[in-house]
Design a protein around this motif. Structure first.
Motif, PDB file in Angstrom:
ATOM      1  N   VAL C  47      57.160  71.671  49.989  1.00  0.00           N
ATOM      2  CA  VAL C  47      58.614  71.351  49.630  1.00  0.00           C
ATOM      3  C   VAL C  47      58.440  71.008  48.028  1.00  0.00           C
ATOM      4  O   VAL C  47      59.377  71.072  47.062  1.00  0.00           O
ATOM      5  N   MET C  48      57.578  69.730  47.812  1.00  0.00           N
ATOM      6  CA  MET C  48      57.665  69.243  46.656  1.00  0.00           C
ATOM      7  C   MET C  48      57.039  70.163  45.644  1.00  0.00           C
ATOM      8  O   MET C  48      57.701  70.315  44.525  1.00  0.00           O
ATOM      9  N   SER C  51      59.497  72.576  44.104  1.00  0.00           N
ATOM     10  CA  SER C  51      60.785  71.939  43.151  1.00  0.00           C
ATOM     11  C   SER C  51      60.258  71.973  41.809  1.00  0.00           C
ATOM     12  O   SER C  51      60.942  71.849  40.761  1.00  0.00           O
ATOM     13  N   VAL C  52      58.882  72.079  41.589  1.00  0.00           N
ATOM     14  CA  VAL C  52      58.198  72.082  40.333  1.00  0.00           C
ATOM     15  C   VAL C  52      58.542  73.423  39.730  1.00  0.00           C
ATOM     16  O   VAL C  52      57.923  74.677  40.361  1.00  0.00           O
ATOM     17  N   ARG C  56      56.876  76.981  41.142  1.00  0.00           N
ATOM     18  CA  ARG C  56      58.016  77.836  41.646  1.00  0.00           C
ATOM     19  C   ARG C  56      57.869  79.303  40.918  1.00  0.00           C
ATOM     20  O   ARG C  56      57.843  80.451  41.655  1.00  0.00           O
ATOM     21  N   THR C 118      65.229  71.207  50.248  1.00  0.00           N
ATOM     22  CA  THR C 118      64.707  70.176  49.733  1.00  0.00           C
ATOM     23  C   THR C 118      64.989  69.163  50.636  1.00  0.00           C
ATOM     24  O   THR C 118      64.071  68.067  50.872  1.00  0.00           O
ATOM     25  N   LEU C 119      65.823  68.991  51.727  1.00  0.00           N
ATOM     26  CA  LEU C 119      66.029  68.186  52.652  1.00  0.00           C
ATOM     27  C   LEU C 119      64.824  68.011  53.430  1.00  0.00           C
ATOM     28  O   LEU C 119      64.706  67.282  54.434  1.00  0.00           O
ATOM     29  N   VAL C 121      62.098  67.323  53.351  1.00  0.00           N
ATOM     30  CA  VAL C 121      61.300  66.059  53.016  1.00  0.00           C
ATOM     31  C   VAL C 121      61.464  64.924  54.267  1.00  0.00           C
ATOM     32  O   VAL C 121      60.598  64.073  54.254  1.00  0.00           O
ATOM     33  N   VAL C 124      58.717  63.621  56.388  1.00  0.00           N
ATOM     34  CA  VAL C 124      57.887  62.800  56.226  1.00  0.00           C
ATOM     35  C   VAL C 124      58.138  61.687  57.297  1.00  0.00           C
ATOM     36  O   VAL C 124      57.110  60.783  57.481  1.00  0.00           O
ATOM     37  N   LEU C 125      59.199  61.491  57.956  1.00  0.00           N
ATOM     38  CA  LEU C 125      59.587  60.261  58.776  1.00  0.00           C
ATOM     39  C   LEU C 125      58.744  60.684  60.182  1.00  0.00           C
ATOM     40  O   LEU C 125      58.622  59.873  60.879  1.00  0.00           O
ATOM     41  N   VAL C 197      71.900  47.031  37.313  1.00  0.00           N
ATOM     42  CA  VAL C 197      70.620  47.407  36.669  1.00  0.00           C
ATOM     43  C   VAL C 197      70.103  45.976  35.941  1.00  0.00           C
ATOM     44  O   VAL C 197      68.741  45.848  36.043  1.00  0.00           O
ATOM     45  N   VAL C 202      66.064  45.635  36.324  1.00  0.00           N
ATOM     46  CA  VAL C 202      65.388  46.644  36.296  1.00  0.00           C
ATOM     47  C   VAL C 202      65.534  47.051  34.927  1.00  0.00           C
ATOM     48  O   VAL C 202      64.618  47.479  34.125  1.00  0.00           O
ATOM     49  N   PHE C 204      67.271  49.613  32.784  1.00  0.00           N
ATOM     50  CA  PHE C 204      66.932  50.995  32.334  1.00  0.00           C
ATOM     51  C   PHE C 204      67.198  50.964  30.827  1.00  0.00           C
ATOM     52  O   PHE C 204      66.261  51.649  30.281  1.00  0.00           O
ATOM     53  N   GLY C 205      68.365  50.488  30.198  1.00  0.00           N
ATOM     54  CA  GLY C 205      68.661  50.416  28.732  1.00  0.00           C
ATOM     55  C   GLY C 205      69.494  51.632  28.575  1.00  0.00           C
ATOM     56  O   GLY C 205      69.576  52.044  27.363  1.00  0.00           O
ATOM     57  N   ASP C 206      70.024  52.610  29.536  1.00  0.00           N
ATOM     58  CA  ASP C 206      70.941  53.604  29.231  1.00  0.00           C
ATOM     59  C   ASP C 206      72.117  53.115  28.843  1.00  0.00           C
ATOM     60  O   ASP C 206      72.736  53.876  27.934  1.00  0.00           O
TER      61      ASP C 206
END
Lengths: 284, 284, 284, 284
Positions: C47-48, C51-52, C56, C118-119, C121, C124-125, C197, C202, C204-206
């Motif tokens: 799945v991961m 997504s690239v 793909r 995508t879901l 993933v 993983v649980l 933020v 954290v 970010f600075g956005d």
């Protein structure tokens, strides 16, 4: 900080001067110290304001004059301090003596090197006198506890800093090779700067990995930094707890010698003997 | 918070009003309080939504009306509260009284200064009443423990903040000289802002050092900030542990009623009486 | 997690199936579980990779096929699990039953809504089963200790989160007014995002404050966040310490009832009586 | 680190060589070690300087020569170390033996792959010898305490890292769907990189959520990260405290020699003998 010259102050004019300048017990001494504090605060604020372009454009001339007035006042104060103490050299070499002198020099330096007056902010260190003036001695005691805790942790902290520095050097070199100059990692020192920015979780974002491998390595570095941040915190917590405990554990029961009594204990919690170290408390 | 006027509520209509508005024990009082909570939540959400441009374009008119309805309701409630208590001034000067009034003013201010209604978010403080309504008294007890821990640490925290501020002033001035206006450090106050952003490990990245010396100094500041972050954490941990320990030692001495004995104490530390809550332990 | 149906497994084919699928004690069961784990890992990695964009483009078709193969396998496994247990509904409603089902749905959803895979993933649980397979039960015990520590701190954490949220709402509104839309603070919700933020360090600075007042308020918020970060750390430290201590403090001496013995103690440290709760240790 | 070959060093020339190279007790040995340390520092600094474009332009040739001189010296030293010990293979396979060899290889590699000399920074690991030379053995003891604390926390740390990784995978996939490629979240791995940058509170800001939902989810992730950061800190604090406590409990029982008694113990917890190191306490 311990100035023997003050235990036996000179007599006459110098004695009065000494009392006013160095002590905060008399009304005159207190007034002098408070005036001094405000002068220091205003002088530091003036330096800060002068650095703001808009303020400098409008009031630069006045700030410049204020700066020199403060410098002359502080120079005068420095000379008076030298006069007031028996051993001027002793004062001149003490912590506050050095700070007082350094707080004057930048003004004179700025004649030769324009801009040097910015260094006047060192005057902020003179504010440490506030502790004596405002009778905040117990705050100094707290600073003592903090310092004791940090000093006791020094060996652990050295090992910790050594580890951080080693990871920093190696990660810096690796990221320099992986990302290269195209992505901002244009030298090992700069990569080391990035590694410290990342490990300390500051994360400016001025340099960031762009390649998949670089982002993977950065992720590992971040999680490591996340764990490493736990070490100094844990160290300081443990040492602070030990320092707090020690201040409780210093009284032994006269009957059985047991220790660890609470500060408000009147009788030994083990054998019931009255604790005699507290003469001001009723023991009956 | 302690309103003596409520211990002896007025009789008749005012007494009933008082019970409904101030107490949460009767069905009517509980219904009133829950309706009030939702009104506060909706009013705060309305203020938030109005600030979003798209929402304002579509529903601004309705939000404006809703805002005034809430304001009128809250004003009515405020008047009723003044009527319901015996000593209106006492309520008006209490914490909740001041918050209730301040939660009304921005609406009226917004007539004169458009935009002032944003201040209505202060209504969020009114939600603190939720603790009484939902019988979450034990949560307040927890807040008490947290506050006790913080208050006990106050002297250490003052010393800590003083240290942070001194480092901030000096680093701000140094970076202003090293990096200069070209790199965004265009005044000492702005450099001090950068130093705080860096030391607290926030690291926005809106201002970043570009020179080698600046990045070196920033690295040192970051590692220092990394260590400094350990101090408040350590302080709070130790004080929380002490607060938690104290709340365990709640056994009272049978002789004098003193509390705070250690878990392993056999005799009262105050009066020396054998502590009988531990019958399984030898008392001789 | 406690499945009574497994204590008395069905006989015959279903019993064998049950042993293979649900247990990890027999070679077949262990092989099944290890194969399952690898299938889960590969399916999540697929799945991961899908997504690239580059992957793909080159291998999208094969990844799509792999995804459906895994989905069919997992669907088969889910049906077998339902068959193997006596009370299928009990399993279907258990934590792992729900996760197993949810790990299938996204594939079918992706037929209707492209991208829903995508879901996947969430698979993983399913890896949580690794604890049972690799006999890592003691790790679960550690997770238990962590959870106990966090649960004991829940009231303090609620008060803490409430404080953070209140500061967030008020700072969000204030910064929205001070900085305004021109500097990125274009609504109260966005300002609240910025405040979180900043408070969590954290950064970010956005979105960053540009005005002097905004930068001053941000500095205060950052130093507060610096202090606030200490609270959860302190809470968890204290609770972890308490959890560790409690596991020691549960044995009372038969002679004097004293507690707090070390786990390896054979005699009471108070009165010298042999501690009889440890029959496997020599008491002479 | 424990090299039996050194306990019984060879005689004659090799013995003298061994003393000089491996020991730091004789003047010659100490001089050799200090010279070695400086050579390592200079060689690492040379590698760093060579990576700076301006320095390389001006002094690249000289740095290249210095690098090869250091490499030849270190190669010679490596050969001498092999000669000096009785069991060369034992040294070659020890930690320092491997590091010493790896510190040579990049120079030779750089002939085939230009740029490989950057790997020479691995020489920084050779500086670990500084602990033996400067008699900083007690620092190693501190490192031991830190490592013991970390090792004791390993199960908790694995659970913690597992949790972080699970949240990372799921949040990465969710943000990839919510924000999409337009906002920089162009694959699940990249989204996972962003999630780690956010959870560790690093916050580069190279990728940031732009949608309202994305910013809301990011806020939740940040507050969670804020709480999660508390877990390793708490773990390390508790383990460090335990490690510190253990090192205090070093009194041995006069009867059986057992250690690890509590500070307030009166009887040996192993054999019941009265502990006589506390003569001031009643033993009856």
């Amino acid at each position: 900080m311990n100035r023997p010259s003050e235990q036996s102050p000179p007599s006459g004019f110098r004695a009065r001067l000494h009392t006013v300048i160095f002590e905060a017990d008399t009304p005159a001494g207190r007034a002098f110290d408070i005036a001094l504090l405000w002068a220091i605060v205003f002088s530091v604020v003036a330096v800060m304001l002068e650095s703001v372009a808009q303020v400098r454009a409008g009031y630069g001339h006045w700030l410049h004059i204020a700066e020199w007035i403060f410098t002359v006042l502080f120079a005068l104060e420095y000379v008076l301090r030298l006069v007031a103490v028996r051993q001027p050299l002793h004062y001149a070499r003490s912590f506050f003596g050095v700070v007082d002198l350094m707080a004057l020099l930048p003004s004179f330096l700025s004649v030769l090197f324009p801009g040097a007056q910015t260094l006047l902010v060192i005057r902020v260190l003179r504010l440490l006198r506030v502790f004596r003036i405002l009778k905040l001695g117990h705050l100094l005691g707290q600073a003592e506890v903090l310092l004791t805790a940090l000093r006791a942790s020094r060996p652990k902290i050295i090992v910790f800093l050594g580890t951080v520095l080693s990871i920093d050097v190696i990660m810096g070199a690796v990221m320099y090779m992986v990302e290269g100059e195209a992505h901002g990692f244009d030298s090992i020192p700069r990569s080391m700067y990035w590694a410290i920015v990342t490990m300390t979780t500051v994360g400016f974002g001025d340099i960031t990995p762009k390649t998949v491998l670089g982002q993977f390595l950065a992720s590992i570095l971040m999680v490591m930094g996340y764990g490493i941040i736990a070490v100094p915190t844990g160290i300081v917590s443990v040492e602070l707890a030990a320092a707090a405990r020690q201040s409780l554990d210093t009284q032994a029961c006269p009957g059985c010698g047991a220790q660890g009594h609470d500060p408000d204990a009147r009788y030994c919690k083990r054998c019931g003997t009255a604790l005699d170290w507290a003469p001001s408390r009723p023991t009956g």
